[in-house]
Design an enzyme around this catalytic site. Structure first.
Site, PDB file in Angstrom:
ATOM      1  CG  ASN A 129     -16.301   1.079  27.845  1.00  0.00           C
ATOM      2  OD1 ASN A 129     -16.882   2.049  28.276  1.00  0.00           O
ATOM      3  ND2 ASN A 129     -16.877   0.215  27.031  1.00  0.00           N
ATOM      4  NE  ARG A 137     -17.214   2.746  24.763  1.00  0.00           N
ATOM      5  CZ  ARG A 137     -16.757   1.776  23.982  1.00  0.00           C
ATOM      6  NH1 ARG A 137     -15.493   1.745  23.639  1.00  0.00           N
ATOM      7  NH2 ARG A 137     -17.555   0.832  23.550  1.00  0.00           N
TER       8      ARG A 137
END
Length: 96
Positions: free
Chosen positions: A43, A25
């Site tokens: 996520n 990320r």
């Protein structure tokens, strides 16, 4: 009137493999800002990473290509892409 290179597109992307807990990320945020792409990344409970990229066709395609490799610790198995209508997102963020 915008020419093709300036037209905004939106890609909704699901990345699977070893992509959580490897800095995916954070790296996506950094890469998206370099490509001048707006959107978000998070996520999801099934172990995949979900992201939305909005920007020029070239910027969004560059992000999708980057997703296939991700950060060095990631092992990407698959990248599924769905194209949608842009919402006019500003900036790029990590979502929970």
């Amino acid at each position: 009137m915008q020419n093709q290179s300036q037209k905004q597109i939106r890609a909704h992307v699901f990345i699977s493999g070893q992509v959580q807990g490897v800095g995916y990320r954070l790296s996506t945020v950094s890469e998206a800002r370099q490509c001048s792409v707006n959107g978000w990344v998070r996520n999801i409970p099934d172990g995949r990473v979900e992201a939305v990229f909005e920007g020029t066709k070239s910027g969004v395609e560059e992000m999708i290509n980057w997703c296939h490799k991700g950060p060095s610790a990631a092992v990407v198995k698959d990248v599924a892409v769905e194209y949608e209508e842009p919402e006019g997102l500003n900036g790029f963020e990590t979502r929970r």
